[in-house]
Every structure is written in structure tokens, then in C-alpha cells.
Design a protein around this motif. Structure first.
Motif, short mmCIF file in Angstrom:
data_model
loop_
_atom_site.label_atom_id
_atom_site.label_comp_id
_atom_site.label_asym_id
_atom_site.label_seq_id
_atom_site.Cartn_x
_atom_site.Cartn_y
_atom_site.Cartn_z
N SER A 130 0.85 -1.19 0.00
CA SER A 130 0.00 0.00 0.00
C SER A 130 0.88 1.23 0.00
N GLY A 131 0.31 2.35 -0.43
CA GLY A 131 1.03 3.61 -0.42
C GLY A 131 1.95 3.78 -1.61
N GLU A 132 3.00 4.55 -1.40
CA GLU A 132 3.92 4.92 -2.48
C GLU A 132 5.33 5.07 -1.90
N ARG A 133 6.31 4.51 -2.61
CA ARG A 133 7.70 4.61 -2.17
C ARG A 133 8.56 5.16 -3.29
N LEU A 134 9.38 6.16 -2.96
CA LEU A 134 10.37 6.70 -3.88
C LEU A 134 11.74 6.62 -3.22
N ASN A 135 12.73 6.17 -3.98
CA ASN A 135 14.10 6.07 -3.49
C ASN A 135 15.06 6.74 -4.46
N LEU A 136 16.10 7.32 -3.91
CA LEU A 136 17.21 7.84 -4.69
C LEU A 136 18.27 6.74 -4.77
N ILE A 137 18.63 6.36 -5.99
CA ILE A 137 19.63 5.31 -6.20
C ILE A 137 20.87 5.95 -6.79
N LEU A 138 22.01 5.72 -6.14
CA LEU A 138 23.28 6.26 -6.62
C LEU A 138 24.22 5.09 -6.92
N TRP A 139 24.49 4.89 -8.22
CA TRP A 139 25.45 3.88 -8.65
C TRP A 139 26.81 4.56 -8.76
N ASN A 140 27.75 4.14 -7.93
CA ASN A 140 29.09 4.73 -7.93
C ASN A 140 30.04 3.89 -8.77
N HIS A 141 30.83 4.57 -9.61
CA HIS A 141 31.73 3.90 -10.53
C HIS A 141 33.17 4.34 -10.29
N SER A 142 34.09 3.40 -10.34
CA SER A 142 35.51 3.67 -10.24
C SER A 142 36.21 3.10 -11.46
N SER A 143 36.68 3.96 -12.35
CA SER A 143 37.34 3.45 -13.56
C SER A 143 38.66 2.77 -13.21
N ALA A 144 39.31 3.22 -12.12
CA ALA A 144 40.55 2.57 -11.70
C ALA A 144 40.28 1.12 -11.27
N TYR A 145 39.23 0.93 -10.49
CA TYR A 145 38.89 -0.43 -10.07
C TYR A 145 38.48 -1.28 -11.27
N ARG A 146 37.75 -0.72 -12.20
CA ARG A 146 37.24 -1.48 -13.33
C ARG A 146 38.35 -1.94 -14.28
N GLN A 147 39.53 -1.37 -14.14
CA GLN A 147 40.66 -1.79 -14.96
C GLN A 147 41.45 -2.94 -14.31
N THR A 148 41.07 -3.33 -13.11
CA THR A 148 41.78 -4.41 -12.43
C THR A 148 41.25 -5.77 -12.86
N ASP A 149 42.05 -6.80 -12.63
CA ASP A 149 41.63 -8.16 -12.95
C ASP A 149 40.42 -8.57 -12.10
N ALA A 150 40.39 -8.11 -10.85
CA ALA A 150 39.30 -8.48 -9.95
C ALA A 150 37.96 -8.02 -10.49
N ALA A 151 37.94 -6.88 -11.18
CA ALA A 151 36.70 -6.37 -11.75
C ALA A 151 36.43 -6.94 -13.13
N ALA A 152 37.49 -7.07 -13.93
CA ALA A 152 37.32 -7.52 -15.31
C ALA A 152 37.02 -9.01 -15.39
N GLU A 153 37.63 -9.80 -14.52
CA GLU A 153 37.42 -11.24 -14.55
C GLU A 153 37.16 -11.76 -13.13
N PRO A 154 36.02 -11.41 -12.56
CA PRO A 154 35.72 -11.84 -11.19
C PRO A 154 35.55 -13.35 -11.11
N GLU A 155 35.84 -13.89 -9.95
CA GLU A 155 35.72 -15.33 -9.74
C GLU A 155 34.27 -15.77 -9.90
N TYR A 156 34.07 -16.92 -10.53
CA TYR A 156 32.71 -17.46 -10.72
C TYR A 156 32.73 -18.93 -10.35
N ASN A 157 31.87 -19.30 -9.40
CA ASN A 157 31.82 -20.66 -8.88
C ASN A 157 30.49 -21.32 -9.21
N ALA A 158 30.51 -22.65 -9.21
CA ALA A 158 29.27 -23.40 -9.38
C ALA A 158 28.37 -23.16 -8.17
#
Length: 294
Positions: free
Chosen positions: A201-229
Motif C-alpha cells: 500500500s502507499g507509495e515509495r520513492l528512493n534515490l539510487i546512486l550507482w558509484n563507478h571507479s574506472s581505476a577499479y574497473r581496470q583491475t583483474d578483480a573487476a574484469a574477470e571476477p571469480e565465478y563458482n558453481a
């Protein structure tokens, strides 16, 4: 504009807009002070804290509803929110730049590399109410760290369900249910799977802030994150009709969403849990680089 102070140049956050505890922590930039206002819901993964005062929530909501009423064209923030607004389109980018700067020390404290050297953002409003978006399918964000701040109004339901981190064995296992509070933010990694329960019931509004770091995105941890079964079948609350190959085995597809059957990518092929069965006879071909269907 109704409230010209929101559009001042240079942008300036007034003291009466910010929770006193948050303001004190920001000014002192001391780990002990930051942690004194934090609630840690999931160790190292999900946190909440007060940021906005009631006065600021009302001020921003006034401006948002004025924009809705203006009839001005508005791009939608993403493919999942049909009634949201991108705050940059309202002229509020300088204000959000300053908010991100205030949050940067907290990002570094809580999340290390993904919370470091933020140099970009995507900030938008989501709105949930009867006749529009009621909730939000399970997903991860295109962010390094997400800050989700509730502005109000009055509502029941609409809890935020958290599951595991993308690529973790418990990726689709339920881990926590967060209940929104006006003026409070919940902060988490973008790779944390989450979704919004339908509003009751009612109405909800939220402010969403997606923060980006280009330095982090150039690391292996960001580019090829671990993926498990996956460690086992998902919890029903954690499945996504948009992304999951086995959604129909745990839930009925919502009306109008049946076309997603056979288009999912999760879990990635060869990373399925023991006993996995897809919910259709034939799936779309998989993209070899990302694991998602073409």
C-alpha cells in the motif's frame, strides 16, 4: 524549479538537509565515528545509515513531483524501472557530485578497491505504487558500490531482499531482508543480487546512486571476477524471471513476462548446481565471452 537552492552553482549541501550523525562522521572522517552511525546487516556486505533529514526528503520529493507534473520528457534510468527519473536530466548532477564526494570515504572504509577513486555515477529515482511498478525483479547493479536512499512516502511492504554475490556459490541463496526507513541509505556492492518486494500500500520513492571507479574497473578483480558453481538449488525468493534459466521451476512467470522463458543466462553453463534443469525445451545460444544469451 520549485526550490532554487537545489540548483545553486556551485552546489551546496545545507546542514539542515543532512542527518547530524552523518554530517559529524563526514567532517571528522574518522573510522570510529563512521562506524558509530552504521548498522551492519551482513558482515562486510550490506550496511545502512541515516543520511537525509525529513526536511530534505520533502524538499526533493516536491521537486521530483513538480518534474513529473511538468510533462517534460524523461529518460528512464534502466530497463527495469518504467517510472523512474534520471536526476542529471533534472539538472541535479552537481548536487549528486557533491553527495558522492561525501560518501567516498565511507566507500573506501567498507569495500576497499570497489569503494576507491569514484569518478563517475548514475543517479536516479525509482517509484513504486499501485498501477505502476510494484516491485523489482532480482538483479545485480551496473555499479561498483550502490547507495539506495529512501525518500518516503508512506508505504507498507516493499522490502529489499538480498541474496548472494554474483559468482559466489550462494549467489541465489537468501541472505537478508532490509526494510526501508525514510532518510536512511542501504549500501552494498553492485554485484550483490537483490530485488524489491511488491509494495502492499502507499507509495515509495528512493534515490539510487550507482558509484563507478574506472581505476577499479581496470583491475583483474573487476574484469574477470571469480565465478563458482552454485552450491544447490536457489531459494525461490532469489530467482529472476529476467536472468535465470530455471525460474519457471520455482515460480510462475508474472503475467506479460512469459517471453523471458528460454532467454536466461544464470547460472552459467557448466556452473549449474547438481540436479539443475532448465525451465524450457530450448534455450537461446550463449555468448561465449559473457555467458549470457545472444
Amino acid at each position: 524549479a520549485l526550490h532554487k537552492e537545489l540548483f545553486e552553482r556551485p552546489a551546496c549541501w545545507k546542514e539542515e538537509w543532512l542527518d547530524p550523525g552523518f554530517l559529524k562522521a563526514y567532517r571528522s572522517n574518522c573510522e570510529q565515528t563512521w562506524r558509530s552511525i552504521l548498522v551492519e546487516h551482513l558482515k562486510g556486505e550490506v550496511f545502512s545509515l541515516p543520511i537525509f533529514t525529513e526536511k530534505f526528503c520533502k524538499l526533493l520529493l516536491d521537486e521530483i513531483f513538480n518534474f513529473y507534473d511538468s510533462g517534460l520528457p524523461a529518460r528512464r534510468p534502466n530497463s527495469m524501472n518504467a517510472y523512474g527519473i534520471i536526476l542529471n536530466d533534472m539538472g541535479l548532477e552537481p548536487m549528486i557530485d557533491e553527495l558522492q564526494k561525501m560518501l567516498q570515504p565511507l566507500g573506501e572504509l567498507l569495500f576497499g578497491a570497489p569503494g576507491t577513486a569514484w569518478d563517475g555515477h548514475h543517479c536516479f529515482i525509482v517509484r513504486y505504487r499501485a498501477g505502476e511498478d510494484l516491485g523489482l525483479d532480482m538483479h545485480t547493479d551496473d555499479s561498483d558500490v550502490t547507495c539506495n536512499i529512501c525518500l518516503g512516502l508512506d508505504f507498507t511492504g516493499a522490502g529489499l531482499q538480498f541474496c548472494g554475490i554474483m559468482g559466489a556459490p550462494n549467489h541465489r541463496k537468501h541472505t537478508y531482508t532490509f526494510q526501508h526507513r525514510k532518510g536512511w541509505a542501504v549500501i552494498h556492492l553492485g554485484r550483490k543480487r537483490h530485488g524489491a518486494d511488491d509494495i502492499s500500500s502507499g507509495e515509495r520513492l528512493n534515490l539510487i546512486l550507482w558509484n563507478h571507479s574506472s581505476a577499479y574497473r581496470q583491475t583483474d578483480a573487476a574484469a574477470e571476477p571469480e565465478y563458482n558453481a552454485e552450491e544447490g538449488p536457489p531459494d525461490a525468493v532469489c530467482v529472476s524471471y529476467t536472468h535465470d534459466r530455471d525460474y519457471g521451476n520455482f515460480k510462475e512467470y508474472p503475467p506479460g513476462k512469459e517471453h523471458f522463458r528460454g532467454r536466461g543466462w544464470c547460472p552459467r553453463r557448466s556452473y549449474e548446481y547438481e540436479g539443475f534443469e532448465m525451465d524450457c525445451e530450448q534455450e537461446q545460444p550463449e555468448c561465449c565471452s559473457c555467458g549470457r544469451p545472444h
